[in-house]
Design a protein around this motif. Structure first.
Motif, PDB file in Angstrom:
ATOM      1  N   SER A   1     -24.520  45.907  57.017  1.00  0.00           N
ATOM      2  CA  SER A   1     -23.893  47.093  56.428  1.00  0.00           C
ATOM      3  C   SER A   1     -23.236  47.897  57.542  1.00  0.00           C
TER       4      SER A   1
ATOM      5  N   ARG B   1     -22.729  47.517  50.023  1.00  0.00           N
ATOM      6  CA  ARG B   1     -21.530  48.303  49.675  1.00  0.00           C
ATOM      7  C   ARG B   1     -21.410  49.527  50.573  1.00  0.00           C
ATOM      8  N   ASP B   2     -22.302  49.583  51.542  1.00  0.00           N
ATOM      9  CA  ASP B   2     -22.255  50.630  52.550  1.00  0.00           C
ATOM     10  C   ASP B   2     -22.353  52.023  51.964  1.00  0.00           C
TER      11      ASP B   2
ATOM     12  N   TYR C   1     -16.816  41.099  49.627  1.00  0.00           N
ATOM     13  CA  TYR C   1     -15.459  41.580  49.350  1.00  0.00           C
ATOM     14  C   TYR C   1     -15.490  43.069  49.028  1.00  0.00           C
ATOM     15  N   LEU C   2     -14.597  43.804  49.653  1.00  0.00           N
ATOM     16  CA  LEU C   2     -14.451  45.233  49.360  1.00  0.00           C
ATOM     17  C   LEU C   2     -13.070  45.437  48.740  1.00  0.00           C
TER      18      LEU C   2
ATOM     19  N   GLY D   1     -14.403  54.765  50.334  1.00  0.00           N
ATOM     20  CA  GLY D   1     -15.383  54.712  51.428  1.00  0.00           C
ATOM     21  C   GLY D   1     -14.890  55.479  52.643  1.00  0.00           C
TER      22      GLY D   1
ATOM     23  N   ARG E   1     -17.050  42.197  58.840  1.00  0.00           N
ATOM     24  CA  ARG E   1     -16.958  41.113  57.845  1.00  0.00           C
ATOM     25  C   ARG E   1     -16.067  39.975  58.349  1.00  0.00           C
TER      26      ARG E   1
ATOM     27  N   ASP F   1     -21.009  41.341  47.513  1.00  0.00           N
ATOM     28  CA  ASP F   1     -20.535  42.561  48.174  1.00  0.00           C
ATOM     29  C   ASP F   1     -19.807  42.303  49.490  1.00  0.00           C
TER      30      ASP F   1
ATOM     31  N   ALA G   1     -14.999  52.909  58.112  1.00  0.00           N
ATOM     32  CA  ALA G   1     -14.572  52.003  57.031  1.00  0.00           C
ATOM     33  C   ALA G   1     -13.970  50.714  57.607  1.00  0.00           C
TER      34      ALA G   1
ATOM     35  N   ASP H   1     -12.160  50.656  46.821  1.00  0.00           N
ATOM     36  CA  ASP H   1     -13.466  50.991  47.404  1.00  0.00           C
ATOM     37  C   ASP H   1     -13.330  51.336  48.880  1.00  0.00           C
ATOM     38  N   LEU H   2     -12.438  50.612  49.553  1.00  0.00           N
ATOM     39  CA  LEU H   2     -12.234  50.882  50.980  1.00  0.00           C
ATOM     40  C   LEU H   2     -11.683  52.299  51.176  1.00  0.00           C
TER      41      LEU H   2
END
Lengths: 195, 251
Positions: free
Chosen positions: B65, A143-144, B148-149, B157, B130, B146, B123, B153-154
């Motif tokens: 990541s 999830r970074d 899928y973001l 982030g 991905r 994980d 981001a 969340d994006l």
């Protein structure tokens, strides 16, 4: 006119934008069950011994064999290259003269990737040959930067790698047939409870 | 001849900011190059790996990541912010009439822009990684959920990454300002940084920079994190302004 300084960043920005659109346009996202989250192997053995394999969660059948035998004894042996193989023996469920063997694995993700064992019946001897060690490459995403705001569960496979999928053979023999294996060999026989 | 035209502070700072933005356009190119290098290294070998086996199975799980994007971008922001305090960047301030405050505001806006751009590319770099991974045909080998973001969340982030980049940039700007004030600090500051890191590596009881980093990285509430990052960045900017008060003369 676009400055030479902007050409590369603009090209990269375009790539990022296309990637963003493509990502959210994907029809479905990989969401495989976690490889480390099948039925615990000890629990799988327990359920097999109790005759409750149908109740085990997260298991899959890799292979199934049927042999005809009129012998009174059966010796389970394995090829020299075998690692420890657990065989649960039940002598209540089959018809006369029929030996049924099912191979299970406690991780559905592995199914389709792992080749089944090779089994052959030579008179009174059931020979098990396991396939060579299977190397599987898997990938996970994090999830970074948002991981710091998440409770520390399921984050790292490093923390839960103590559990690994393993193979179990469930051997059903006719009532009265004696099954044995070399005490110090790689085959570990466990006898199921009488039903 | 003196100009009688009056202009507001914000308009002046805005013009100066736009001028600096164009003058430092090469920073965008370096940011892009840094991102491409981070992407290359990430796709090459992931950012973590675990291997385990039991004789029947040998499983290797490679984790992907945005760690490389984050580290590379923070390094870019730190170095770029120090460069912004250098002599050549300082001389840009004398291209037209300005005040100390307008210069500081323009520099602060430039650092915030760097932070916003850095956060955005971190981001979106994670998304690009991905997509490339997916189209390379390895989608079936992905475990966990994980990949899928969600868009929320994006966005979060992006904000968090932007704040980290801004924090790093303002720290670099502050240190750069210190160095401009006293040239001897150009030797002392890096020596202190490297020395403290070496000390921490050798002695696990001493945790100077780690404690400072944990103040931000161990924060589990997004709201409090935002406040902490904004407050720290603001203090560093304020410190830079105070420090650079006497270094405004063209040299």
């Amino acid at each position: 006119m676009i400055s030479r300084y902007y050409k590369v960043p603009m090209a990269y920005a375009a790539v990022l934008l296309i990637a963003l659109i493509a990502f959210y346009a994907l029809p479905q996202y990989p969401q495989s069950p976690d490889i480390f989250k099948g039925e615990e192997f000890s629990s799988l053995i327990e359920k097999a011994v109790e005759g409750k394999l149908a109740e085990a969660e997260g298991i899959a059948m890799v292979g199934s064999w049927e042999f005809q035998s009129q012998e009174k004894t059966l010796t389970v042996t394995s090829a020299a290259d075998n690692m420890g193989t657990v065989v649960v023996v039940s002598n209540t469920d089959t018809e006369q003269d029929k030996i049924i063997i099912n191979e299970y694995i406690n991780s559905p993700l592995i199914i389709g990737r792992i080749p089944p064992y090779k089994l052959s019946l030579r008179g009174k001897e059931l020979v098990i040959s396991s396939p060579p060690e299977l190397k599987i490459k898997l990938y996970s995403f994090s999830r970074d930067i948002l991981a710091q705001f998440s409770p520390k569960t399921e984050q790292s496979h490093l923390e839960i790698s103590g559990f690994l999928p393993d193979v179990l053979l469930y051997l059903q023999v006719p009532a009265g047939m004696e099954v044995k294996a070399d005490e110090f060999g790689p085959v570990h026989l466990i006898f199921a409870e009488e039903q | 001849m003196m100009s009688l035209a009056r202009t507001s502070l914000l308009a002046l700072a805005g013009r100066q900011y736009l001028y600096k933005l164009k003058a430092h356009a090469n920073l965008l190119t370096t940011l892009t190059v840094v991102q491409l290098i981070a992407l290359f290294f990430t796709l090459l070998g992931g950012t973590g790996m675990v291997n385990t086996g039991n004789g029947h199975l040998n499983i290797t799980v490679t984790t992907f990541s945005s760690a490389n994007f984050i580290v590379f971008t923070l390094t870019w922001a730190f170095v770029a912010a120090i460069v912004l305090t250098g002599k050549s960047a300082l001389n840009l301030d004398f291209a037209f009439v300005s005040t100390r405050l307008s210069r500081s505001l323009a520099n602060a806006a430039l650092l915030l822009t760097m932070g916003a751009l850095g956060g955005l590319v971190i981001a979106l770099g994670g998304i690009l990684m991905r997509v490339i991974f997916f189209i390379s045909g390895r989608g079936a080998d992905i475990i966990g959920a994980d990949f899928y973001l969600p868009p929320g969340d994006l966005l979060l982030g992006t904000l968090v990454a932007a704040l980290y980049v801004t924090l790093t940039a303002t720290l670099g700007y502050f240190l750069g300002s210190l160095i401009q004030r006293r040239k001897i600090l150009a030797v002392i500051v890096p020596a202190l940084l490297v020395g403290s890191l070496m000390l921490e590596v050798r002695n696990p009881n001493i945790r100077l920079s780690l404690t400072a980093m944990k103040f931000f990285t161990a924060e589990t509430s997004p709201g409090i994190f935002v406040l902490k990052a904004l407050a720290a960045s603001g203090l560093l900017l304020l410190g830079s302004i105070v420090v650079s008060r006497r270094t405004e003369v063209r040299r």
